[in-house]
Design a protein around this motif. Structure first.
Motif, short mmCIF file in Angstrom:
data_model
loop_
_atom_site.label_atom_id
_atom_site.label_comp_id
_atom_site.label_asym_id
_atom_site.label_seq_id
_atom_site.Cartn_x
_atom_site.Cartn_y
_atom_site.Cartn_z
N GLY A 1 42.94 -0.83 0.22
CA GLY A 1 43.14 -0.96 1.62
C GLY A 1 42.02 -0.30 2.54
O GLY A 1 42.26 -0.16 3.86
N LEU A 2 41.07 0.15 1.91
CA LEU A 2 40.00 0.86 2.64
C LEU A 2 38.71 0.21 2.13
O LEU A 2 38.64 -0.32 1.12
CB LEU A 2 40.07 2.37 2.34
CG LEU A 2 41.36 3.16 2.77
CD1 LEU A 2 41.39 4.38 2.28
CD2 LEU A 2 41.45 2.99 4.32
N ASP A 3 37.77 0.66 3.00
CA ASP A 3 36.20 -0.10 2.48
C ASP A 3 35.75 1.07 1.39
O ASP A 3 35.80 2.18 1.65
CB ASP A 3 35.33 -0.08 3.72
CG ASP A 3 35.36 -1.24 4.47
OD1 ASP A 3 35.48 -2.31 3.76
OD2 ASP A 3 35.44 -1.18 5.61
N PRO A 4 35.37 0.75 0.47
CA PRO A 4 34.81 1.48 -0.74
C PRO A 4 33.39 1.85 -0.04
O PRO A 4 32.66 1.43 0.63
CB PRO A 4 34.52 0.44 -1.82
CG PRO A 4 34.51 -0.75 -1.03
CD PRO A 4 35.17 -0.90 -0.01
N ASP A 5 33.07 3.11 -0.69
CA ASP A 5 31.55 3.62 -0.48
C ASP A 5 30.76 2.58 -1.35
O ASP A 5 31.08 2.12 -2.35
CB ASP A 5 31.49 4.99 -1.00
CG ASP A 5 32.10 5.91 -0.40
OD1 ASP A 5 32.33 5.65 0.88
OD2 ASP A 5 32.55 7.06 -0.64
N ASP A 6 29.53 2.31 -0.73
CA ASP A 6 28.61 1.62 -1.40
C ASP A 6 28.28 1.82 -2.92
O ASP A 6 28.23 1.05 -3.87
CB ASP A 6 27.23 1.50 -0.72
CG ASP A 6 27.34 0.70 0.49
OD1 ASP A 6 28.31 0.25 0.69
OD2 ASP A 6 26.23 0.80 1.42
N ASP A 7 28.33 3.19 -3.39
CA ASP A 7 27.97 3.44 -4.69
C ASP A 7 28.98 3.35 -5.45
O ASP A 7 28.81 2.83 -6.80
CB ASP A 7 27.49 5.20 -4.64
CG ASP A 7 28.41 6.12 -4.28
OD1 ASP A 7 29.43 5.46 -3.35
OD2 ASP A 7 28.38 7.23 -4.63
N VAL A 8 30.49 3.24 -5.06
CA VAL A 8 31.32 2.95 -5.83
C VAL A 8 31.56 1.44 -6.10
O VAL A 8 31.58 1.13 -7.25
CB VAL A 8 32.78 3.34 -5.10
CG1 VAL A 8 34.07 2.92 -5.59
CG2 VAL A 8 32.98 4.96 -5.10
N VAL A 9 31.20 0.86 -4.99
CA VAL A 9 31.37 -0.74 -5.13
C VAL A 9 29.85 -1.07 -6.39
O VAL A 9 30.43 -1.94 -7.20
CB VAL A 9 30.89 -1.48 -3.89
CG1 VAL A 9 30.81 -2.93 -4.09
CG2 VAL A 9 32.12 -1.22 -3.18
#
Lengths: 431, 425
Positions: free
Chosen positions: A259-267
């Motif tokens: 339900g939230l935007d992930p951090d780029d490194d997580v994605v």
């Protein structure tokens, strides 16, 4: 507001299924157990709704879509294979296809079975199945896409919405190249011109799709920098090999679940793993085992969709009578009221408003949408028993209740009015 | 609109003070609070840089702008037909319009737009040709986003009419802008204002069992909003949206009393007419459910039906307002994310770029504006090259009709290339 252990468990269940499953949530000891319960696929798989293929002699009975809609809404409440329900809905929203254009409920139901069969499986297989799915071929005009009459509809939406994403780095030339590769697929639509001839020439069965080489552009194409004579699967393989595809799908699934935007490194780390084999369930497991999934920030970070509200209401109160929750008009009883409200909210299953899928987030908080949440209460067969406001919300799988909400609900003497207000409460508006 | 709410049990001032937003205007409202970007999850605030200082724009409250969105990308070439251009026949060998209704020696309207053609001949229809924006994006969602934000290249944030509302009425009137469609138009998304959205004539009236008193129920529902909702949480956003909705319902109930419509394109425009003819007309009405203009396939059958519905809807819209003596307070403007490809694809047309649009109303100086795009000098993808920026269309309505500084809404830098057109004067 601090999040109670019970609310956190209910959060896990809600995000990984399509229903509150309140009676299950109250018995689970912790969020790990809730995750395990929701991801458990050992329960019986649904027996798909069997629809009789129309013989094509009459006009399409679009209203028959009510049958698969009711089947699906009923299934969403079942306690088995919860994550399959969440993902089947997710893929319907992702590969949005509407009966309004397709016209044949039979084909929509077939597509639903395809989405369900692949829902927790492999994304590459799912994509390739959807690309030759008869309903999709009709919906995005694949059936009119031919070597000498190129139609870009599916090619563009495939890149923009289904695989790489709008900012995935493809160009208009790539849309053209993909569209050329996708040429040649048609659907045998009984009763339409050429149906008999198509069956004679290809041996295709009624309502199936088939590749007609004569309509295919077998020339050399350059797609995403790769050159070849790609056909449908060949082009999809190029698209799947592009890093943007795994990133786009992983990000979207993360947003759906957390339900939230992930951090780029997580994605990026999720996508890297996902791209190796495109297995869906391991990606889901990876996302929900991350601490963000059960963190305070994630709880109630999403706007609850009308279809989720409806399923929760039916689960709390039992379905209203034998009538479907989506049939009829508002002057004809509870089913008509619910149908009209769902239509007004653009949230009828099998009828997404456009290829971008159903509206989400804050757009669902428009005044019309908020007020007509009351109409959905008519979907409950009986008003569930409750002693007070917290009790009414607990039947809907909501356990943390603000003082303001509690005060309003506790003041209600009439259980029906209390339940209606619980359904329209801020707590039930989010998930 | 002054006096609109003064006779009510809870005055607007008390209501807003109760929410703690009256004086500071620092709190944003309803769905204006946050944006769900790109159809995904996650609450994200706007990235669009343009902001308008609250309630600094002034503007008039006795004019209504009705925006009619032809979603999906209406085919401009078959709407305003370049009849005598030989290149048109070459580009549209099978689905070109043969019997256009001539407006002059060059262009004609699609034969299903007969009533609009009559209004053109009466002098109250402006056709602005070649409308688009630089570096056209052929994605529905990107291009719609740009049209909604009013800033090419930016989407997912504040809408151009949201900025207008921020700068004019702010949070003082939840019925200053009404969106007709299943979800509020993102064009109305402000940071410090609120727009009401309704899907049909039921407006903000829920359907509940006969024995439940609707007014009691809604009054109790309004209690869900605490004195000061926390705008940083989604729950707080919902609470505030409920409070505004209760407020909006009070006015809307009266304005839609006894009115019903069918839910069709004509129905939505009839609903718009009802709002404009009411005692307290909105400043903005945004109609966005007029059908699917994305005619990749079957265009020869589908577009005529869409245009027939539009023509009938617009005609009854103006007929209603003329009968009510309100036709002089309204300006209608059409928008669409793009036109369609000049070349056919077999049975339809793919996504394109520039298209003509209409400004219709008693105050309009009818005729042709902008410039028709060339049918022979196409861009590398076979699309038209726009001659008029869509911000010129917006600026025309903002300056000439709503009487606000268009550059405050559309950006100061925009002054160079796309000021208002002399359509209203």
């Amino acid at each position: 507001m601090t999040v109670s252990a019970r609310e956190r468990i209910a959060h896990v269940v809600r995000r990984l299924s399509m229903a509150p499953h309140a009676s299950i949530a109250v018995d689970l000891p912790d969020t790990d157990a809730a995750i395990a319960r929701a991801l458990d696929l050992s329960g019986a798989a649904a027996t798909p709704l069997a629809m009789t293929p129309p013989d094509g002699s009459g006009k399409p009975e679009v209203r028959a879509i009510v049958e698969p809609i009711v089947w699906w809404l009923d299934r969403m409440q079942q306690p088995d294979r919860m994550v399959e329900e969440r993902l089947t809905w997710f893929w319907h929203d992702h590969f949005a296809t509407s009966v309004v254009k397709v016209r044949e409920p039979y084909l929509m139901n077939r597509q639903h079975v395809t989405l369900r069969n692949h829902a927790t499986g492999n994304f590459a297989d799912l994509l390739k199945a959807v690309a030759r799915d008869p309903a999709m071929l009709v919906y995005l005009d694949g059936i009119t896409n031919a070597a000498d009459e190129r139609n870009e509809n599916f090619g563009r939406e495939c890149l923009e919405l289904f695989t790489m994403g709008r900012d995935g780095g493809y160009t208009q030339d790539d849309v053209v190249a993909a569209s050329r590769a996708f040429t040649g697929w048609v659907v045998d639509l009984p009763g339409r011109p050429f149906s008999d001839r198509l069956e004679r020439l290809t041996g295709v069965q009624p309502w199936d799709s088939v590749f007609v080489a004569r309509r295919h552009d077998d020339g050399v194409k350059t797609l995403l920098g790769v050159t070849g004579t790609f056909d449908l699967d060949g082009a999809l393989d190029v698209i799947l090999a592009h890093p943007a595809t795994a990133t786009f799908v992983a990000r979207k699934l993360y947003r759906e679940l957390v339900g939230l935007d992930p951090d780029d490194d997580v994605v990026e780390s999720l996508a890297k793993e996902f791209r190796r084999d495109y297995e869906i369930l391991p990606l889901v497991a990876e996302i929900v085992q991350r601490p963000e999934f059960t963190a305070d920030d994630a709880v109630r970070a999403k706007v609850r969709t009308p279809v989720e509200k409806l399923v929760g209401i039916r689960q709390a109160g039992g379905p209203a009578g034998s009538a479907s929750p989506v049939q009829g008009n508002a002057s004809r009883g509870s089913a008509g009221v619910v149908a009209k409200a769902l239509r007004a909210m653009a949230y009828v299953p099998f009828v997404p408003p456009n290829v971008g899928g159903f509206p989400k987030g804050s757009r669902l908080l428009g005044p019309g949408n908020l007020v007509h949440t009351f109409d959905l209460v008519a979907a409950a067969g009986t008003v569930p028993e409750s002693r007070d406001g917290a009790g009414a919300l607990a039947t809907l799988g909501v356990f943390d209740v603000s003082a303001t909400t509690r005060k309003v609900l506790d003041r209600q003497r009439d259980p029906q009015q209390r339940f209606a207000l619980a359904v329209a409460s801020p707590e039930y508006a989010v998930t | 609109m002054s006096g609109h709410l003064t006779n009510r049990p809870i005055t607007r001032r008390r209501f807003l003070t109760g929410l703690g937003v009256g004086a500071t205007a620092a709190v944003v409202a309803g769905y204006g609070l946050s944006v769900w970007q790109d159809g995904g999850a996650g609450r994200a605030s706007s990235s669009a840089g343009l902001r308008v200082t609250p309630t600094t724009l002034g503007g008039r409250d006795d004019h209504t702008l009705v925006v009619v969105e032809l979603a999906g990308g209406n085919d401009g070439l078959n709407t305003v037909v370049p009849m005598t251009d030989p290149a048109y026949r070459a580009l549209r060998p099978t689905m070109g319009v043969t019997y256009a209704i001539a407006l002059d020696d060059e262009i004609g309207l699609h034969p299903e737009l007969a009533k609009l053609a009559a209004r053109y001949h009466d002098g109250h229809v402006a056709i602005v040709e070649g409308i688009g924006y630089p570096e056209p994006n052929l994605s529905h969602f990107a291009s719609l986003g740009y049209w909604w934000s009013g800033v090419p290249g930016e989407s997912g944030g504040v809408g151009w009419l949201g900025r207008y509302l921020d700068g004019t009425v702010g949070t003082s009137d939840p019925l200053a802008a009404v969106s007709i469609g299943p979800v509020p138009s993102p064009a109305l998304l402000g940071t410090q204002s609120f727009a009401t959205s309704i899907a049909d004539a039921s407006g903000l009236q829920p359907t509940v069992p006969a024995r439940v008193d609707v007014d009691d129920l809604v009054a109790a529902w309004g209690g869900f909003a605490p004195a000061s909702p926390d705008p940083r949480t989604l729950m707080g956003e919902v609470q505030q949206a409920i409070a505004y909705t209760v407020e909006a319902r009070r006015g809307l109930d009266r304005e839609l009393a006894g009115f019903s419509e069918t839910g069709s394109a004509a129905g939505s425009l009839a609903l718009a007419a009802q709002l404009v003819a009411s005692d307290h007309p909105p400043r903005i009405v945004y109609v966005s459910d007029l059908g699917d203009f994305d005619t990749h396939q079957g265009q020869a059958q589908r577009q005529p039906t869409l245009l027939r519905d539009l023509d009938a809807g617009l005609d009854s819209f103006f007929t209603t307002l003329e009968a009510a003596g309100r036709a002089d307070r309204v300006l209608v403007m059409t928008v669409s994310e793009f036109g369609r490809r000049p070349g056919e694809n077999g049975s339809g047309t793919d996504h394109g770029t520039a298209a003509p649009h209409f400004l219709i109303g008693a105050a309009v100086k009818g005729g042709r504006y902008g410039a028709p795009p060339s049918l022979t000098a196409l861009d590398p993808h076979g699309n038209l090259v726009a001659t008029t920026d869509f911000r010129s269309l917006y600026a025309t309505a903002l300056a000439g009709w709503l009487d606000v500084d268009p550059f405050a809404v559309l950006g100061r830098a925009s002054g160079a290339g796309f000021g208002p057109l002399p359509v209203l004067a």
